[in-house]
Design an enzyme around this catalytic site. Structure first.
Site, PDB file in Angstrom:
ATOM      1  N   CYS A  25       1.093   4.272  -4.320  1.00 36.07           N
ATOM      2  CA  CYS A  25       1.742   4.405  -3.016  1.00 36.07           C
ATOM      3  C   CYS A  25       0.939   3.613  -1.982  1.00 36.07           C
ATOM      4  O   CYS A  25      -0.260   3.384  -2.170  1.00 36.07           O
ATOM      5  CB  CYS A  25       1.753   5.881  -2.641  1.00 36.07           C
ATOM      6  SG  CYS A  25       2.412   6.216  -1.003  1.00 36.07           S
TER       7      CYS A  25
ATOM      8  N   THR B  91      -0.051   4.790   0.685  1.00 33.76           N
ATOM      9  CA  THR B  91      -1.106   5.728   1.091  1.00 33.76           C
ATOM     10  C   THR B  91      -2.331   5.573   0.194  1.00 33.76           C
ATOM     11  O   THR B  91      -3.472   5.555   0.669  1.00 33.76           O
ATOM     12  CB  THR B  91      -0.587   7.186   1.001  1.00 33.76           C
ATOM     13  OG1 THR B  91       0.593   7.282   1.783  1.00 33.76           O
ATOM     14  CG2 THR B  91      -1.611   8.182   1.495  1.00 33.76           C
TER      15      THR B  91
ATOM     16  N   HIS C 126      -4.246   2.586   1.183  1.00 31.86           N
ATOM     17  CA  HIS C 126      -5.090   2.830   2.369  1.00 31.86           C
ATOM     18  C   HIS C 126      -6.376   3.542   1.969  1.00 31.86           C
ATOM     19  O   HIS C 126      -7.465   3.206   2.428  1.00 31.86           O
ATOM     20  CB  HIS C 126      -4.344   3.707   3.388  1.00 31.86           C
ATOM     21  CG  HIS C 126      -3.253   2.998   4.109  1.00 31.86           C
ATOM     22  ND1 HIS C 126      -3.492   1.949   4.954  1.00 31.86           N
ATOM     23  CD2 HIS C 126      -1.909   3.171   4.107  1.00 31.86           C
ATOM     24  CE1 HIS C 126      -2.343   1.502   5.451  1.00 31.86           C
ATOM     25  NE2 HIS C 126      -1.363   2.234   4.936  1.00 31.86           N
TER      26      HIS C 126
HETATM   27 ZN   LIG Z   1       3.696   8.135  -1.788  1.00 31.88          ZN
END
Ligand SMILES: [Zn+2]
Ligand SMILES: [Zn+2]
Length: 356
Positions: free
Chosen positions: A42, A44, A47
């Site tokens: 993802c 995320t 990151h």
């Molecule tokens: Zn996700």
């Protein structure tokens, strides 16, 4: 279940992650233990991998990364009723309190007491993961687990597109990362009249085209405002799906959205964005809708229905499949932008079985 398992750990408070080993998680009476069949990377996770400012404030290493997955239930807690050993499940990743006003009035996706799987808890870049029964989403059997793994981000795309009227509407999808390209596919599948994709990366623009975008615009090469007005009889688009979080892109979108239009915002800007609220929001009479996660569980049923309808082509969404050991390659791909969804398989056997 006893024994050790392979995991990808965010070991330290710095960029990167490591392949490691730990005990297979123990489950509580209301949890299920799932053998991970496929897990996807993802934004995320990217990151967290790169250790940006948001991650530094939120993440407490060491812990196991990852939250998008599908797998087979191998053990259930004593109080578990709705899930059986052998079920193929994915997870709604918001672990909520289930008791507050929001949770009890159909708004659990914005519960104040939310922990996120693979962000606040040990995640799915692992051979096994423990999740609460209430977060397990039962899948039909016999479907490629990679498709099942991407239902969670697909749910974000569905929630964004379906947060208001869409049939027969003109739609601009701003930012065509994995969720953006899924939003393009969803908008087409539910009969938006014209879908315009805006993205700076040419590889992703090409994916958007493959997934059904009627018009693709690279804002580095042409003025998106002028082009969109041209494509919409000078009126602008009815719906903006804002997936980029980019301040310039957001300001431009407010210029080419139609009077009375709807802007659904999923992208997360890294800083405050100054806006011309008077001219671009108030006098235009537009609606801005913040999209947090997926409605629990309305969005999941919409995702299920869309997949079953056969109108969504998930093939083009998944661009890379890798054994979990090669997670670094996956994160490099994510950083380059030259990918759609990247799927990891925890074991060599799973990779060999499903990498077709
Ligand atoms: Zn996700
Ligand atoms: Zn709650």
């Amino acid at each position: 279940m006893e024994g050790k398992m392979k995991v990808v750990m965010k070991q330290e408070a710095k960029a990167g992650a490591v392949l490691s080993e730990m005990d297979i998680p123990k489950i509580g009476p209301k949890d299920v233990l799932v053998k991970v069949m496929a897990t996807s990377i993802c934004g995320t996770d990217a990151h967290i991998y790169s250790w940006d400012a948001w991650s530094q404030n939120r993440i407490k290493p060491p812990y196991v990364m990852g939250h998008e997955f599908a797998g087979e239930v191998v053990e259930i807690g004593a109080d578990v009723k709705s899930i059986q050993v052998g079920d193929i499940v994915s997870a709604e990743t918001h672990i909520v309190c289930n008791t507050c006003e929001l949770c009890t009035t159909g708004k659990a996706h914005i519960c104040k007491d939310t922990a996120i799987l693979g962000v606040d808890t040990n995640g799915t870049y692992a051979e096994y993961v423990a999740i609460p029964e209430t977060n397990a989403w039962k899948n039909p059997k016999g479907i490629d687990p990679a498709y099942l793994a991407v239902q969670e981000p697909l749910g974000n795309a569905v929630h964004t597109i379906m947060s208001g009227d869409i049939i027969g509407k003109t739609v601009a999808v701003v930012g065509c990362g994995p969720i953006g390209i899924m939003a393009v596919a969803v908008a087409k599948a539910v009969s938006a009249s014209k879908v315009i994709a805006i993205e700076v990366n040419e590889y992703r623009l090409e994916l958007a085209k493959q997934l059904g975008a009627d018009v693709v615009i690279n804002p580095m090469k042409e003025d998106p405002i002028a082009r969109i007005l041209e494509e919409t009889e000078g009126l602008g688009v009815d719906v903006v799906a804002e997936m980029s979080g980019n301040a310039i892109a957001i300001k431009q979108a407010l210029k080419y959205i139609k009077l009375g239009g709807r802007m659904a915002m999923l992208g997360i800007p890294t800083a405050e964005v100054p806006l011309d609220i008077a001219n671009d929001i108030v006098f235009k009479g537009i609606t801005i809708h913040g999209i947090a996660g997926r409605k629990m569980y309305e969005t999941w049923y919409q995702v299920k229905g869309l997949i079953e309808s056969g109108n969504l082509n998930l093939d083009a969404i998944i661009t890379h499949r890798l054994p979990m050991e090669e997670f670094e390659k996956g994160f490099d791909l994510m950083a380059s932008g030259d990918c759609g969804k990247v799927v990891l398989y925890p074991t060599k056997e799973l990779f060999d079985t499903y990498n077709k």
